[in-house]
Design a protein around this motif. Sequence first.
Motif, mmCIF file in Angstrom:
data_model
loop_
_atom_site.group_PDB
_atom_site.id
_atom_site.type_symbol
_atom_site.label_atom_id
_atom_site.label_comp_id
_atom_site.label_asym_id
_atom_site.label_seq_id
_atom_site.Cartn_x
_atom_site.Cartn_y
_atom_site.Cartn_z
ATOM 1 N N GLY A 304 0.794 -1.217 0.000
ATOM 2 C CA GLY A 304 0.000 0.000 0.000
ATOM 3 C C GLY A 304 0.823 1.261 0.000
ATOM 4 O O GLY A 304 2.002 1.267 0.376
ATOM 5 N N SER A 305 0.207 2.360 -0.414
ATOM 6 C CA SER A 305 0.817 3.688 -0.407
ATOM 7 C C SER A 305 -0.289 4.704 -0.160
ATOM 8 O O SER A 305 -1.449 4.491 -0.521
ATOM 9 C CB SER A 305 1.517 3.977 -1.733
ATOM 10 O OG SER A 305 1.955 5.323 -1.780
ATOM 11 N N ILE A 306 0.064 5.798 0.472
ATOM 12 C CA ILE A 306 -0.937 6.830 0.769
ATOM 13 C C ILE A 306 -1.260 7.680 -0.459
ATOM 14 O O ILE A 306 -2.190 8.497 -0.415
ATOM 15 C CB ILE A 306 -0.449 7.732 1.918
ATOM 16 C CG1 ILE A 306 0.861 8.438 1.547
ATOM 17 C CG2 ILE A 306 -0.283 6.939 3.190
ATOM 18 C CD1 ILE A 306 1.325 9.441 2.575
ATOM 19 N N ASN A 322 -8.076 1.315 0.875
ATOM 20 C CA ASN A 322 -8.378 0.605 2.109
ATOM 21 C C ASN A 322 -8.663 1.638 3.192
ATOM 22 O O ASN A 322 -7.746 2.320 3.664
ATOM 23 C CB ASN A 322 -7.204 -0.286 2.507
ATOM 24 C CG ASN A 322 -7.516 -1.173 3.697
ATOM 25 O OD1 ASN A 322 -8.615 -1.099 4.264
ATOM 26 N ND2 ASN A 322 -6.564 -2.009 4.079
ATOM 27 N N PRO A 323 -9.912 1.804 3.629
ATOM 28 C CA PRO A 323 -10.205 2.852 4.628
ATOM 29 C C PRO A 323 -9.604 2.567 5.994
ATOM 30 O O PRO A 323 -9.386 3.485 6.776
ATOM 31 C CB PRO A 323 -11.743 2.861 4.683
ATOM 32 C CG PRO A 323 -12.156 1.518 4.177
ATOM 33 C CD PRO A 323 -11.119 1.089 3.195
ATOM 34 N N CYS A 329 -3.800 0.232 -2.888
ATOM 35 C CA CYS A 329 -3.075 -0.984 -3.260
ATOM 36 C C CYS A 329 -2.208 -0.693 -4.480
ATOM 37 O O CYS A 329 -2.669 -0.106 -5.457
ATOM 38 C CB CYS A 329 -4.058 -2.116 -3.559
ATOM 39 S SG CYS A 329 -3.267 -3.665 -4.047
ATOM 40 N N LYS A 330 -0.944 -1.125 -4.441
ATOM 41 C CA LYS A 330 0.013 -0.836 -5.502
ATOM 42 C C LYS A 330 0.444 -2.086 -6.263
ATOM 43 O O LYS A 330 1.508 -2.093 -6.875
ATOM 44 C CB LYS A 330 1.260 -0.131 -4.917
ATOM 45 C CG LYS A 330 0.986 1.264 -4.427
ATOM 46 C CD LYS A 330 0.398 2.120 -5.513
ATOM 47 C CE LYS A 330 -0.050 3.473 -4.998
ATOM 48 N NZ LYS A 330 -0.710 4.262 -6.043
ATOM 49 N N ARG A 331 -0.371 -3.135 -6.244
ATOM 50 C CA ARG A 331 -0.087 -4.286 -7.098
ATOM 51 C C ARG A 331 -0.528 -3.961 -8.535
ATOM 52 O O ARG A 331 -1.345 -3.068 -8.772
ATOM 53 C CB ARG A 331 -0.856 -5.514 -6.620
ATOM 54 C CG ARG A 331 -0.413 -6.063 -5.276
ATOM 55 C CD ARG A 331 -1.087 -7.423 -5.071
ATOM 56 N NE ARG A 331 -0.842 -7.956 -3.738
ATOM 57 C CZ ARG A 331 -1.661 -7.800 -2.709
ATOM 58 N NH1 ARG A 331 -2.777 -7.101 -2.870
ATOM 59 N NH2 ARG A 331 -1.380 -8.323 -1.537
#
Length: 441
Positions: A304-306, A322-323, A329-331
């Motif tokens: 993940g990343s903000i 994702n709360p 998600c960075k996939r």
Amino acid sequence: MCRSSDSSRFMICCDACEEWYHGDCINVSEKEAKHIKHYYCQRCKEEDPSLQTVFRLVPAPGPIPLPEEKKPKKRKKDTPIGGSSEKRCGSCDGCLAENCGNCEGCLSLTKNGRKQRCDMRFCSNSSTRKKDRAAIKAGGRNKKRKRSVTPEVFCNPALEGERQCYGPGCIMTARPQSKYCSDECGMKLATSRIYQVLPQRIQEWSLSPAVGEEQNKKALESIRMKQAIVRATLAELDKRHAELDLLVERAKRCSLDPNALENADLEDEMSMYCITCGHEIHSKTAIRHMEKCFNKYESQASFGSIFKTRIDGNSMFCDFYNPASKTYCKRLRVLCPEHCKDPKINDTDVCGCPLVRNVFELTGEFCRAPKKSCFKHYVWEKIRRAEIDLERVRQWLKMDELVEQERQIRQAMASRAGVLGLMLHSTYNHEIMEKLCAGKF
């Protein structure tokens, strides 16, 4: 001063501007710095003459006695005959008198193995000596407590007395511990020096070739060539992605071949072990099992990343928000088993995988077996899309690195011939200066 960022050597900080300087650049050793309470750099002292470096007061060590000069330890004197614990002076009338032999002290028996003191031999200075010793001790303690710890203010002897201001055309007296009467005079002198020195520096710089400039130009040409290769690779990847879409569309328009699986090579009865879970599986269903097993464990990890991905015209990444963790998600979208599920396969869907000869030679034909039952080309479309997207990410990272290198080189080229660089440039080219003086340029 070197003005470099090397922190491996000893450094000291100015208490006014909080700038760090190397000790060897300002002629201050690490041993001397231990005795400095407040340090101010030369620039701050010129701006504010009231700022002066403050040193700690270090007591001077006394003379060390030689071994032969050391006095032997005094032995404890024997208790006087009178049995008193008080020390006598030995010089008054009471101490010098002899025992009378008639008083109670002389005639009484010994007490605790000691004779009593004669009443006529009473020291008259014993009480006075006690008071003197108490006064000496109290005076010593008071002296230690009242010792001044304020360090002496350091003054530059070269800036003492009345001196004329260094400003151009100024007849005023300089301020204490300064070379100028005001800040305006210092600025005028610096401006006049720039007008005097800078034209000559610019002319000298334009006539002398710079090796660093030529190296930077060659480096820029090399970086531009690499950037062109990256752009061509990205264009080729876009072309491959479009061809893959055409193959998938062609497979959707074709009909199934019911004899495709019957004509396939028979699989031998071999088994292997899954690289993810380690269980023994049949070679026919190995690819499907490994795919599902890998997705199961992959969905347990988080990537993940903000920040949300912002690529115009392309949505390769999952970017599912994702709360709970407030991350995206960075996939890759085609490989994300957690948020992007594979579409449902119908019984009438054709596999559509291009058939090859000798691994790499395309035959122009494609597999017309049912997609649900074709184990030989399982999820071939997903794997090829993931391969193309992964190569795109690599090329983008390479392009970012090349852009950063180009920015650094351009910054170095822009700052090479700046005013500060030319003023600090102290290389003297005798051939060019001779030509300048001769008026050939």
